[in-house]
Design a protein around this motif. Structure first.
Motif, short mmCIF file in Angstrom:
data_model
loop_
_atom_site.label_atom_id
_atom_site.label_comp_id
_atom_site.label_asym_id
_atom_site.label_seq_id
_atom_site.Cartn_x
_atom_site.Cartn_y
_atom_site.Cartn_z
N GLU A 108 4.86 -3.64 -2.23
CA GLU A 108 6.09 -3.43 -1.46
C GLU A 108 6.87 -4.74 -1.29
O GLU A 108 8.09 -4.76 -1.38
CB GLU A 108 5.78 -2.80 -0.11
CG GLU A 108 5.32 -1.36 -0.22
CD GLU A 108 6.27 -0.48 -1.04
OE1 GLU A 108 7.49 -0.52 -0.78
OE2 GLU A 108 5.79 0.22 -1.94
N ARG A 109 6.14 -5.83 -1.03
CA ARG A 109 6.79 -7.14 -0.90
C ARG A 109 7.48 -7.55 -2.19
O ARG A 109 8.62 -8.02 -2.20
CB ARG A 109 5.76 -8.20 -0.49
CG ARG A 109 6.35 -9.60 -0.34
CD ARG A 109 5.30 -10.63 0.02
NE ARG A 109 4.13 -10.63 -0.82
CZ ARG A 109 4.06 -11.18 -2.05
NH1 ARG A 109 5.11 -11.78 -2.57
NH2 ARG A 109 2.95 -11.14 -2.74
N LEU A 110 6.79 -7.33 -3.32
CA LEU A 110 7.37 -7.68 -4.61
C LEU A 110 8.61 -6.84 -4.91
O LEU A 110 9.61 -7.36 -5.42
CB LEU A 110 6.33 -7.48 -5.73
CG LEU A 110 5.19 -8.50 -5.75
CD1 LEU A 110 4.08 -8.02 -6.67
CD2 LEU A 110 5.70 -9.86 -6.19
N ARG A 111 8.55 -5.56 -4.57
CA ARG A 111 9.73 -4.70 -4.79
C ARG A 111 10.91 -5.18 -3.95
O ARG A 111 12.05 -5.18 -4.42
CB ARG A 111 9.39 -3.26 -4.46
CG ARG A 111 8.51 -2.60 -5.53
CD ARG A 111 8.14 -1.19 -5.17
NE ARG A 111 7.41 -0.55 -6.25
CZ ARG A 111 6.62 0.50 -6.08
NH1 ARG A 111 6.46 1.03 -4.89
NH2 ARG A 111 5.99 1.02 -7.12
N ALA A 112 10.65 -5.59 -2.73
CA ALA A 112 11.71 -6.12 -1.86
C ALA A 112 12.27 -7.43 -2.42
O ALA A 112 13.49 -7.64 -2.42
CB ALA A 112 11.17 -6.34 -0.44
N ARG A 141 1.59 -5.04 -12.85
CA ARG A 141 0.16 -5.26 -12.68
C ARG A 141 -0.35 -4.52 -11.44
O ARG A 141 -1.35 -3.81 -11.48
CB ARG A 141 -0.14 -6.75 -12.55
CG ARG A 141 -1.62 -7.10 -12.51
CD ARG A 141 -1.88 -8.48 -11.93
NE ARG A 141 -1.38 -8.65 -10.58
CZ ARG A 141 -1.95 -8.13 -9.48
NH1 ARG A 141 -3.02 -7.39 -9.57
NH2 ARG A 141 -1.43 -8.34 -8.30
N ALA A 142 0.39 -4.64 -10.33
CA ALA A 142 -0.02 -3.98 -9.08
C ALA A 142 0.04 -2.46 -9.23
O ALA A 142 -0.87 -1.76 -8.78
CB ALA A 142 0.86 -4.44 -7.92
N GLU A 143 1.08 -1.96 -9.87
CA GLU A 143 1.18 -0.52 -10.08
C GLU A 143 0.04 -0.03 -10.96
O GLU A 143 -0.51 1.06 -10.73
CB GLU A 143 2.53 -0.16 -10.72
CG GLU A 143 3.69 -0.27 -9.76
CD GLU A 143 5.04 -0.04 -10.42
OE1 GLU A 143 5.98 0.27 -9.68
OE2 GLU A 143 5.17 -0.18 -11.65
N GLY A 144 -0.33 -0.82 -11.96
CA GLY A 144 -1.45 -0.45 -12.82
C GLY A 144 -2.75 -0.36 -12.04
O GLY A 144 -3.52 0.59 -12.21
N LYS A 145 -2.99 -1.34 -11.18
CA LYS A 145 -4.20 -1.31 -10.35
C LYS A 145 -4.22 -0.08 -9.45
O LYS A 145 -5.21 0.62 -9.34
CB LYS A 145 -4.27 -2.55 -9.46
CG LYS A 145 -4.95 -3.73 -10.06
CD LYS A 145 -5.03 -4.81 -8.98
CE LYS A 145 -6.08 -5.82 -9.31
NZ LYS A 145 -6.18 -6.83 -8.25
N LEU A 146 -3.08 0.16 -8.78
CA LEU A 146 -3.03 1.25 -7.81
C LEU A 146 -3.02 2.63 -8.46
O LEU A 146 -3.37 3.62 -7.82
CB LEU A 146 -1.82 1.08 -6.89
CG LEU A 146 -1.92 -0.13 -5.95
CD1 LEU A 146 -0.59 -0.37 -5.25
CD2 LEU A 146 -3.04 0.07 -4.94
N SER A 147 -2.65 2.70 -9.73
CA SER A 147 -2.70 3.99 -10.43
C SER A 147 -4.06 4.23 -11.07
O SER A 147 -4.33 5.32 -11.57
CB SER A 147 -1.59 4.07 -11.48
OG SER A 147 -1.85 3.17 -12.54
N ALA A 155 -5.21 -1.74 0.48
CA ALA A 155 -4.08 -1.87 1.39
C ALA A 155 -3.31 -3.16 1.10
O ALA A 155 -2.07 -3.16 1.10
CB ALA A 155 -4.55 -1.84 2.83
N ALA A 156 -4.04 -4.24 0.86
CA ALA A 156 -3.38 -5.52 0.56
C ALA A 156 -2.58 -5.42 -0.74
O ALA A 156 -1.48 -5.96 -0.84
CB ALA A 156 -4.42 -6.64 0.47
N GLU A 157 -3.12 -4.70 -1.72
CA GLU A 157 -2.42 -4.54 -2.99
C GLU A 157 -1.14 -3.71 -2.79
O GLU A 157 -0.10 -4.01 -3.36
CB GLU A 157 -3.35 -3.88 -4.01
CG GLU A 157 -2.91 -4.03 -5.44
CD GLU A 157 -2.90 -5.47 -5.94
OE1 GLU A 157 -2.05 -5.76 -6.82
OE2 GLU A 157 -3.70 -6.30 -5.50
#
Length: 82
Positions: free
Chosen positions: A73-77, A46-52, A66-68
């Motif tokens: 990054e937090r989710l990936r970690a 979902r986040a990658e979709g938003k950022l793309s 920036a928050a997204e």
């Protein structure tokens, strides 16, 4: 003798063996990790979709973008830690 321990838990006084019984669901922890992994993977997608989405990045306030990115990054970690 209760048999071999299903798990061993370290304690300050030494390891404690946990015996398998009907009340101990040995697969519960693995199912919980799997469910959490699926949830995190969905949030990442979902986040990658938003950022793309160029329109989102262009129109959203920089703080939101920036928050997204930070959330992604937090989710990936978290996913890597699982």
């Amino acid at each position: 003798d209760g048999g071999e321990p299903a798990a061993t838990v370290p304690t300050p006084l030494g390891p404690v063996g946990v015996l398998a019984t009907d009340g101990v669901d040995l697969g519960a922890a693995e199912r919980k990790r799997t469910d959490e992994r699926v949830r995190i993977e969905r949030e990442i997608a979902r986040a990658e979709g938003k950022l793309s989405n160029d329109a989102f990045v262009a129109k959203a306030p920089e703080a939101v973008v920036a928050a997204e990115r930070e959330k992604l990054e937090r989710l990936r970690a978290e996913l890597e830690a699982l």
